[in-house]
Design an enzyme around this catalytic site. Structure first.
Site, PDB file in Angstrom:
ATOM      1  N   ASP A  91       0.787  -1.155  -0.020  1.00  0.00           N
ATOM      2  CA  ASP A  91       0.002  -0.067   0.022  1.00  0.00           C
ATOM      3  C   ASP A  91       0.868   1.212  -0.109  1.00  0.00           C
ATOM      4  OD1 ASP A  91      -2.201   1.743   0.499  1.00  0.00           O
ATOM      5  OD2 ASP A  91      -3.366   0.079   0.996  1.00  0.00           O
ATOM      6  N   HIS A 102      -2.893   3.285  -4.687  1.00  0.00           N
ATOM      7  CA  HIS A 102      -2.343   2.942  -3.397  1.00  0.00           C
ATOM      8  C   HIS A 102      -1.016   2.117  -3.416  1.00  0.00           C
ATOM      9  CE1 HIS A 102      -5.678   3.070  -0.517  1.00  0.00           C
ATOM     10  NE2 HIS A 102      -6.613   2.698  -1.411  1.00  0.00           N
ATOM     11  N   GLU A 152      -9.854   2.577  -4.948  1.00  0.00           N
ATOM     12  CA  GLU A 152      -9.606   3.965  -4.633  1.00  0.00           C
ATOM     13  C   GLU A 152      -8.376   4.589  -5.411  1.00  0.00           C
ATOM     14  OE1 GLU A 152     -10.956   4.240   0.067  1.00  0.00           O
ATOM     15  OE2 GLU A 152      -9.062   3.423  -0.393  1.00  0.00           O
TER      16      GLU A 152
HETATM   17  C1  ACM Z   1     -10.981  -0.710   0.700  1.00  0.00           C
HETATM   18  O1  ACM Z   1     -11.340  -0.602   1.789  1.00  0.00           O
HETATM   19  N1  ACM Z   1     -10.287   0.401   0.056  1.00  0.00           N
HETATM   20  C2  ACM Z   1     -10.866  -1.736  -0.250  1.00  0.00           C
END
Ligand code: ACM
Ligand code: ZN
Length: 507
Positions: free
Chosen positions: A180, A240, A304
């Site tokens: 991440d 991410h 995201e």
């Molecule tokens: C997530 O909670 N962004 C998968």
């Protein structure tokens, strides 16, 4: 007596004394049942028990009191089905697979733990088990727990502790969120900067730096395999990825420089999808993962991913034009399609967060529904396989109660044990045909505010127990009051061995 609630459970009269005179009998020579026997052995030599039992053939165990592990040759369709019988004369677990035998061992272990009144005695050499008879099988094939090891890093011993907890409640999937913005935790030989820079080696806060070597990953996979838990790695792409960009800034749209992020939230700098070198890195990572991990699945994130940088990047704009894409969101669709093509080459099925559905998830891959269930419902109706992990019921980084002292929580809205228990991965919107595409359910554990395993345990317990039943037992067999009683029976062991949220005391 047991969590998750078995399909059929009968208390009989009589009892069996499990002590050092017993033996574990397996049907065949040196094969898998013997490994299940060794797993049972390993459970009985850790506190509170000190009952080392030999694993031997039936033929050699005839004169002893025996725990028989019997492999039935006929398959009954459910790989984790088993029968467990405890009587005056012995204990028998029957299943058609090693996974089934293992689930039987896990039930036997819980039964034994519940008979121990004094959990502080760490060397119990004899325990009396009530005579019972049970038949059991899970409702879903995917019963997952996730752990984010990027926001905080957890050493191998912590991961094994977590796996033991999963095993105690019959979870069969460990979703390992390895990368991440805040850290890249997996050694990749072709791209050494990913861990040299991306594992946040200079982070000053505790728990922020570290990575797993390939041999440590293999060790974890083997440990999980003994418990019949599948380890599914996640590499979160193309968003991410600030830790990747810190290591390889040329793979960004702006050129950087970047640091491994010390902050949480959504980051605007993501992989440049106009740059072929991005795909070179991603494919190399997939190749090494496919060689290292045994699971047929690789989770590739997809959540995201802001498009701000793509809109202003010449390379991304060129890609957009060359590929005749509709809008900048389509660049993520393009990225997904290329990644999925490569997955085919390494013979793996992809798992993706639900954002990916908006640009079309190719058939044959799995959608993990996290922004509620609606994306999962939509996907199941399209015939895609789905895992339900809605943030309304399955996000264990949300508080458990309204108490102000839950320091591990990222979100204030509580997800109580009752709410987790009421979770059903098959919502009423799905007819039987679409419901068939739901593989199961999973809870996610995002660790922005969980610096150590103790805090993780406090956040997941006792909710993990409620979830285990919600995804193992048939909805019509579930009953909250009955569950509370069974939780109370296992609570002394849980609280002695794990850091459990104090909520468990009010049950
Ligand atoms: C997530 O909670 N962004 C998968
Ligand atoms: Zn770009």
């Amino acid at each position: 007596m047991i969590i998750p609630k078995p399909l059929e459970f009968k208390q009989l009269t009589g009892s069996f004394q499990l002590d050092r005179e017993c033996v574990i009998g397996a049907t065949d020579d040196g094969n898998a049942e013997t490994l299940v026997g060794e797993y049972l052995h390993s459970l009985l030599v850790r506190p509170p028990f000190d009952i080392p039992l030999e694993v031997s053939h039936f033929a050699d165990s005839a004169s002893k009191r025996t725990i028989r592990l019997v492999k039935k040759r006929a398959s009954d369709g459910n790989a984790e089905q088993y029968e467990l019988k405890v009587s005056d004369g012995g204990i028998q677990i029957v299943a058609s697979t090693d996974a089934g035998l293992t689930r039987g061992v896990q039930s036997l272990y819980q039964l034994a733990l519940q008979q121990v009144n004094d959990q502080s005695n760490a060397s119990i050499q004899s325990v009396s088990l009530p005579a019972i008879e049970m038949t059991d099988k899970p409702r879903f094939v995917w019963r997952g727990m996730h752990l984010d090891v990027s926001r905080h890093f957890f050493p191998v011993d912590d991961i094994k502790r977590y796996l033991d907890l999963l095993a105690a409640f019959k979870f069969n999937v460990f979703h390992w969120h390895l990368t991440d913005d805040q850290g890249w935790r997996l050694e990749i030989e072709q791209y050494p900067e990913l861990t040299r820079v991306g594992s946040a080696p200079h982070a000053s806060e505790p728990g922020r730096s570290g990575f797993y070597t390939k041999s440590q990953i293999r060790e974890v996979i083997a440990y999980a395999a003994q418990r019949h838990i599948e380890v599914i790695p996640e590499i979160d792409l193309p968003g991410h990825t600030q830790a990747v960009l810190a290591a390889y800034p040329k793979l960004s749209c702006t050129g950087g420089p970047f640091e491994v992020s010390p902050k949480s939230g959504i980051h605007k700098d993501v992989l440049c999808v106009g740059n072929e070198d991005t795909f070179k890195l991603v494919f190399a990572v997939l190749d090494e993962i496919a060689e290292l991990f045994v699971s047929g699945y690789i989770h590739l994130g997809g959540d995201e991913c802001p498009t701000d940088r793509w809109k202003e990047c010449k390379k991304c704009q060129k890609r957009w034009a060359d590929e005749k894409l509709k809008d900048e969101n389509d660049l993520q669709g393009y990225f997904t399609r290329r990644v999925v093509e490569h997955l085919k080459k390494v013979n793996r099925v992809g798992v993706f967060w639900d954002e990916v559905l908006e640009r079309g998830l190719p058939a044959g891959h799995v959608l993990m529904s996290w922004r509620g269930m609606e994306h999962g419902i939509q996907a199941a109706k399209l015939g895609l396989k789905v895992v339900m992990s809605p943030h309304t019921h399955c996000y264990f980084d949300f508080k458990q109660t309204n108490d102000p002292d839950e320091h591990g929580a990222t979100w204030a809205d509580p997800i109580t044990l009752e709410k987790v228990y009421a979770f059903d991965p098959i919502p009423s919107e799905l007819d039987a045909k679409s419901a068939h595409h739901v593989l199961g359910g999973q809870a996610n554990v995002w660790t922005e505010r969980m610096p150590d395993m103790k805090t993780v345990e406090m956040m997941v317990l006792p909710r993990l127990c409620g979830l285990s039943e919600a995804i193992w037992s048939d909805a019509k067999h579930r009953n909250w009051d009955d569950f509370r009683k069974r939780l109370a029976a296992i609570a002394p062991w849980l609280t002695k061995n794990y850091n459990v949220h104090k909520r468990i005391n009010d049950l």
